[in-house]
Design a protein around this motif. Structure first.
Motif, PDB file in Angstrom:
ATOM      1  N   GLY A  66       1.144  -1.138   0.065  1.00  0.00           N
ATOM      2  CA  GLY A  66       0.375   0.046  -0.155  1.00  0.00           C
ATOM      3  C   GLY A  66       1.155   1.258   0.240  1.00  0.00           C
ATOM      4  O   GLY A  66       0.144   2.126  -0.960  1.00  0.00           O
ATOM      5  N   GLU A  84       1.713   2.244  -3.424  1.00  0.00           N
ATOM      6  CA  GLU A  84       0.887   2.524  -4.910  1.00  0.00           C
ATOM      7  C   GLU A  84       0.339   4.021  -4.439  1.00  0.00           C
ATOM      8  O   GLU A  84       0.258   4.424  -4.933  1.00  0.00           O
ATOM      9  N   PHE A  85       0.454   4.251  -2.852  1.00  0.00           N
ATOM     10  CA  PHE A  85      -0.013   5.266  -2.234  1.00  0.00           C
ATOM     11  C   PHE A  85       0.811   6.756  -3.163  1.00  0.00           C
ATOM     12  O   PHE A  85      -0.047   7.494  -3.226  1.00  0.00           O
ATOM     13  N   LYS A 100     -10.347  -0.727   8.392  1.00  0.00           N
ATOM     14  CA  LYS A 100     -10.087   0.147   6.912  1.00  0.00           C
ATOM     15  C   LYS A 100     -10.322   1.753   7.136  1.00  0.00           C
ATOM     16  O   LYS A 100     -10.822   2.761   6.198  1.00  0.00           O
ATOM     17  N   ILE A 116      -7.234   5.632   0.487  1.00  0.00           N
ATOM     18  CA  ILE A 116      -6.251   4.767   0.366  1.00  0.00           C
ATOM     19  C   ILE A 116      -8.031   3.647   0.092  1.00  0.00           C
ATOM     20  O   ILE A 116      -8.697   3.727   1.297  1.00  0.00           O
ATOM     21  N   ARG A 117      -8.147   3.256  -1.113  1.00  0.00           N
ATOM     22  CA  ARG A 117      -9.072   2.133  -0.769  1.00  0.00           C
ATOM     23  C   ARG A 117      -9.833   1.812  -0.131  1.00  0.00           C
ATOM     24  O   ARG A 117      -9.661   1.085   0.634  1.00  0.00           O
ATOM     25  N   PRO A 118     -10.798   2.505  -0.697  1.00  0.00           N
ATOM     26  CA  PRO A 118     -12.362   2.820   0.088  1.00  0.00           C
ATOM     27  C   PRO A 118     -13.007   1.334  -0.068  1.00  0.00           C
ATOM     28  O   PRO A 118     -13.622   1.600   0.876  1.00  0.00           O
ATOM     29  N   LEU A 119     -12.655   0.401  -0.167  1.00  0.00           N
ATOM     30  CA  LEU A 119     -13.695  -0.925  -0.598  1.00  0.00           C
ATOM     31  C   LEU A 119     -15.227  -0.520  -1.039  1.00  0.00           C
ATOM     32  O   LEU A 119     -15.087   0.993  -1.560  1.00  0.00           O
ATOM     33  N   ASN A 120     -15.694  -0.536  -0.340  1.00  0.00           N
ATOM     34  CA  ASN A 120     -17.412  -0.140  -0.317  1.00  0.00           C
ATOM     35  C   ASN A 120     -17.138   0.806   0.923  1.00  0.00           C
ATOM     36  O   ASN A 120     -18.594   1.628   0.581  1.00  0.00           O
ATOM     37  N   ARG A 121     -16.237   0.982   1.589  1.00  0.00           N
ATOM     38  CA  ARG A 121     -17.144   1.427   2.818  1.00  0.00           C
ATOM     39  C   ARG A 121     -16.766   3.196   2.345  1.00  0.00           C
ATOM     40  O   ARG A 121     -15.785   3.465   1.418  1.00  0.00           O
ATOM     41  N   ASP A 122     -17.928   4.196   1.861  1.00  0.00           N
ATOM     42  CA  ASP A 122     -17.360   5.146   1.348  1.00  0.00           C
ATOM     43  C   ASP A 122     -16.289   6.141   2.063  1.00  0.00           C
ATOM     44  O   ASP A 122     -17.369   7.087   2.876  1.00  0.00           O
ATOM     45  N   LYS A 159     -19.991  13.120   5.689  1.00  0.00           N
ATOM     46  CA  LYS A 159     -21.234  14.044   6.601  1.00  0.00           C
ATOM     47  C   LYS A 159     -20.984  13.773   7.903  1.00  0.00           C
ATOM     48  O   LYS A 159     -21.214  14.326   8.653  1.00  0.00           O
ATOM     49  N   LEU A 192     -13.761  17.726  -1.902  1.00  0.00           N
ATOM     50  CA  LEU A 192     -13.806  16.528  -3.866  1.00  0.00           C
ATOM     51  C   LEU A 192     -13.524  14.503  -3.285  1.00  0.00           C
ATOM     52  O   LEU A 192     -12.512  14.493  -2.599  1.00  0.00           O
ATOM     53  N   PRO A 193     -14.566  14.074  -3.636  1.00  0.00           N
ATOM     54  CA  PRO A 193     -15.664  13.989  -4.822  1.00  0.00           C
ATOM     55  C   PRO A 193     -17.021  14.382  -3.849  1.00  0.00           C
ATOM     56  O   PRO A 193     -17.778  13.550  -4.479  1.00  0.00           O
ATOM     57  N   ARG A 194     -16.725  14.692  -3.111  1.00  0.00           N
ATOM     58  CA  ARG A 194     -17.741  14.829  -2.246  1.00  0.00           C
ATOM     59  C   ARG A 194     -18.062  16.573  -2.079  1.00  0.00           C
ATOM     60  O   ARG A 194     -18.895  17.262  -0.860  1.00  0.00           O
ATOM     61  N   TRP A 203      -6.421   2.863  -8.058  1.00  0.00           N
ATOM     62  CA  TRP A 203      -7.025   3.595  -7.500  1.00  0.00           C
ATOM     63  C   TRP A 203      -8.777   3.454  -6.912  1.00  0.00           C
ATOM     64  O   TRP A 203      -9.217   4.115  -6.154  1.00  0.00           O
ATOM     65  N   PRO A 225     -13.800   0.599  -5.192  1.00  0.00           N
ATOM     66  CA  PRO A 225     -13.266  -0.748  -5.760  1.00  0.00           C
ATOM     67  C   PRO A 225     -14.250  -0.735  -6.155  1.00  0.00           C
ATOM     68  O   PRO A 225     -15.791  -1.598  -7.031  1.00  0.00           O
ATOM     69  N   ALA A 226     -15.301  -0.156  -5.101  1.00  0.00           N
ATOM     70  CA  ALA A 226     -16.975  -0.400  -4.776  1.00  0.00           C
ATOM     71  C   ALA A 226     -17.333   0.511  -6.782  1.00  0.00           C
ATOM     72  O   ALA A 226     -18.386  -0.969  -7.546  1.00  0.00           O
ATOM     73  N   PHE A 245     -20.664  -9.148  -4.525  1.00  0.00           N
ATOM     74  CA  PHE A 245     -19.505  -8.174  -4.356  1.00  0.00           C
ATOM     75  C   PHE A 245     -18.708  -7.991  -2.597  1.00  0.00           C
ATOM     76  O   PHE A 245     -17.812  -8.828  -2.919  1.00  0.00           O
ATOM     77  N   ASP A 279     -17.846  -4.048   3.709  1.00  0.00           N
ATOM     78  CA  ASP A 279     -17.714  -3.714   4.546  1.00  0.00           C
ATOM     79  C   ASP A 279     -19.365  -4.310   4.549  1.00  0.00           C
ATOM     80  O   ASP A 279     -20.161  -3.816   5.385  1.00  0.00           O
ATOM     81  N   ASN A 305     -20.074  19.159  -9.013  1.00  0.00           N
ATOM     82  CA  ASN A 305     -19.281  18.391  -8.561  1.00  0.00           C
ATOM     83  C   ASN A 305     -17.772  17.216  -9.187  1.00  0.00           C
ATOM     84  O   ASN A 305     -17.635  16.500  -9.153  1.00  0.00           O
ATOM     85  N   GLN A 350     -15.003  16.025 -10.383  1.00  0.00           N
ATOM     86  CA  GLN A 350     -14.270  14.404 -10.760  1.00  0.00           C
ATOM     87  C   GLN A 350     -13.475  14.415 -11.709  1.00  0.00           C
ATOM     88  O   GLN A 350     -13.152  13.470 -11.878  1.00  0.00           O
TER      89      GLN A 350
END
Lengths: 354, 258
Positions: A30, A33-34, A152, A184-190, A195, A216-218, B58, B61-62, B107, B115, B233, B237
């Motif tokens: 990691g 990659e980072f 994570k 870094i690698r968020p997987l499905n955790r946003d 928020k 960004l990107p929020r 990067w 993955p989702a 997934f 998670d 936004n 992006q």
């Protein structure tokens, strides 16, 4: 100081690092990659003739950093924002202690921030106290997407995080800089989610929350939260270098920020060494909003706004007296090193407008 | 409009491309074809292979997962296609994603340390796309002379869209008269609003707050601004992704030259 239309503008770079991503310091894939990901950001938004090669980018050292920031007075002061990533880098990517080596050498030029990680529990609280005692840190940089063991990431509105924020409030560490952007690698955790800053900001009105990379990107979620929480600020790192090769986009993002947050809550940062203030400051200072955006949003990127965004806003948060600094820089060590004494002695102070 | 053969022979490249064009990058709400993520399409009888590369290794993955799954499902919905094989390259999780998508895993099965599933992330991004698309639809109505009060009151039954027509009719004041507006932004908005089930019954309010509620006339301006913000936004992006892709391609070309 930046000379703009005959006026001198005091520049505080709100977001800098002194990192080590040499191969010897990388202990996890990691980590490699980072730094490669950072390097992509660097090359994407840096003029070709100013791009570094990957080896100098891995570790540039204190001397080069001082010269890049202050050598031509592109910036007058800078705020260190540590990024630990100790699971990826043996000695950490840039820890408070590493940054402190340079910051304590030039305390008049650098603000040294610390960090906390609520997953460290009691030990973490003690570490925060230690940073406070040792360095009197006035702020913390938080990396909610950081890996630690099996975890994570974490959220600002976790119960444990609130304990740490309370500790910050108790110790008078007023400025909280959550990184909300490239992750870094968020997987499905946003891990981009901003928020969690909402609840934290409304629960700790005595703290300032400077959301780095303006979410960004929020950007949409970030601006919406910031309209409701007046102690939420936007850090421009990542958005700023759009000025260089995506000027229309820069105009649009800046217009949105000024419309939703106003000119008092937007803060410049280069994210050095991802981008270098020695060219970035000029790009941002000379950027213009398009006619179309000015009409649509009714905002201006004028001298007064630039002065605030490029220095005055963060000076307020960190109790920096710009006029006193300017005088001190007439003969501080860095001005002597780079022959900038005349630069800072240049003019009578301009009368304040307010 | 369809170029697809019905006799079970191989699908054409154009048909496959059309299908892929319906797949969006969920974060940018733009077609993966327009974004140039599709590197190659291989057709061998009823077997279709698609090679994808995203802007950076990067990329979430989702998001990568959603695009790969959507590409597979779109292609496999063609009667002439027996099987679609997706090959994602240059991504830090290409192994998990390629295996998961091509073996029909969920997934959560493909990423045991994640998670949970991607449904919530997908729903959130769909909502943002809906809000951004609404901005264009509402703008078209404003330009056609509607005021805020009329716009917040438009119901699904007031909108008349005709296939292939360039303009749509929006009826006001209980069908007493219709105003002609460009069809494209309304169609695009309605597609997303329907897809997420926000607008379905004839009496449903067509336009909504980002939270999904009917719009109070007093907050119309703010809701409209939030739509604009959602667009900014996404396109910001998009600018980052474009840039990263260019940078990466440049780097790969340089290392190929070495």
């Amino acid at each position: 100081m930046y000379q703009h239309n005959g006026e001198e503008i005091f520049i505080i770079d709100g977001h800098v690092h002194l990192w080590d991503a040499t191969e010897e310091n990388i202990q996890h894939q990691g980590g490699e990659e980072f730094i490669q990901c950072f390097y992509d950001y660097h090359t994407t938004f840096t003029p070709e003739e100013r791009q570094w090669d990957i080896d100098e980018y891995r570790k540039y050292g204190a001397d080069r950093m001082v010269e890049d920031l202050f050598g031509n007075a592109a910036a007058d002061m800078a705020v260190f924002q540590p990024t630990y990533l100790t699971d990826f880098y043996t000695e950490g990517f840039n820890t408070t202690e590493q940054n402190a080596e340079l910051a304590t050498e030039h305390p008049e030029r650098f603000v040294l921030n610390g960090t906390f990680d609520p997953r460290d529990g009691e030990e973490g609280l003690e570490y925060l106290e230690e940073l406070h005692e040792k360095y009197e840190i006035p702020g913390v940089k938080l990396y909610t997407a950081e890996w630690r063991g099996d975890s994570k990431g974490w959220r600002l509105d976790d119960e444990e995080a609130f304990e740490f924020l309370q500790k910050c409030a108790d110790l008078g560490i007023e400025n909280v800089h959550p990184h909300k952007g490239p992750t870094i690698r968020p997987l499905n955790r946003d891990a981009f989610d901003v928020k969690d800053a909402d609840d934290a900001a409304s629960s700790f009105p005595e703290l300032n929350f400077i959301v780095e990379h303006v979410g960004l990107p929020r950007l949409d979620d970030f601006c919406w939260i910031a309209t409701q929480e007046t102690n939420v600020y936007g850090g421009l790192a990542v958005a700023a270098p759009f000025a260089q090769n995506r000027p229309g986009k820069f105009s649009e993002i800046m217009s949105e920020l000024l419309w939703w947050l106003g000119e008092d809550r937007v803060i410049f940062g280069s994210d050095y060494a991802i981008w270098n203030p020695d060219w970035l400051v000029e790009e941002v200072m000379e950027a213009e909003l398009t006619e179309e955006h000015r009409a649509e949003y009714g905002v201006e990127w004028d001298l007064e706004t630039k002065k605030k965004v490029m220095g005055e806003n963060i000076a307020d948060l960190y109790d920096i007296d710009i006029e006193a600094k300017r005088e001190a820089f007439e003969d501080d060590e860095i001005s002597q090193q780079f022959g900038l004494e005349d630069h800072y002695a240049g003019e009578e102070p301009t009368p304040a407008d307010d | 409009m369809s170029t697809q053969p019905s006799d079970g022979s191989a699908p054409t490249r154009a048909t496959v491309r059309d299908r892929l064009d319906r797949v969006t990058d969920p974060e940018l709400d733009r077609s993966i074809v327009a974004l140039e993520y599709v590197d190659a399409i291989e057709i061998d009888g009823g077997h279709v292979g698609v090679d994808l590369t995203l802007p950076t290794a990067w990329c979430s993955p989702a998001f990568a997962w959603m695009m790969a799954v959507d590409a597979r499902d779109e292609i496999e919905s063609l009667p002439a296609v027996e099987e679609a094989r997706i090959t994602l390259s240059e991504h830090m999780h290409e192994t998990e994603i390629n295996r998961g998508v091509n073996e029909d895993l969920s997934f959560a099965e493909a990423f045991p340390d994640a998670d949970g599933d991607v449904a919530a992330v997908r729903a959130e991004l769909d909502d943002k796309a809906r809000v951004a698309r609404q901005y264009d639809a509402v703008k078209a109505l404003l330009e056609a002379g509607f005021d805020a009060e009329a716009i917040v009151d438009v119901r699904l039954r007031n909108l008349e869209l005709t296939d292939e027509a360039e303009s749509a009719a929006v009826y006001v004041r209980d069908r007493s008269f219709a105003v002609t507006v460009p069809a494209a932004p309304l169609e695009r908005y309605l597609e997303k609003a329907r897809e997420i089930g926000l607008v379905s019954a004839p009496d449903d309010h067509l336009f909504r707050t980002p939270e999904g509620d009917p719009i109070d006339p007093d907050s119309f301006e703010l809701v409209h601004r939030r739509g604009r913000l959602a667009q900014v936004n996404m396109s910001s992006q998009g600018g980052i992704c474009d840039g990263l892709r260019e940078a990466r391609e440049g780097r790969l070309e340089r290392s190929a030259d070495d």
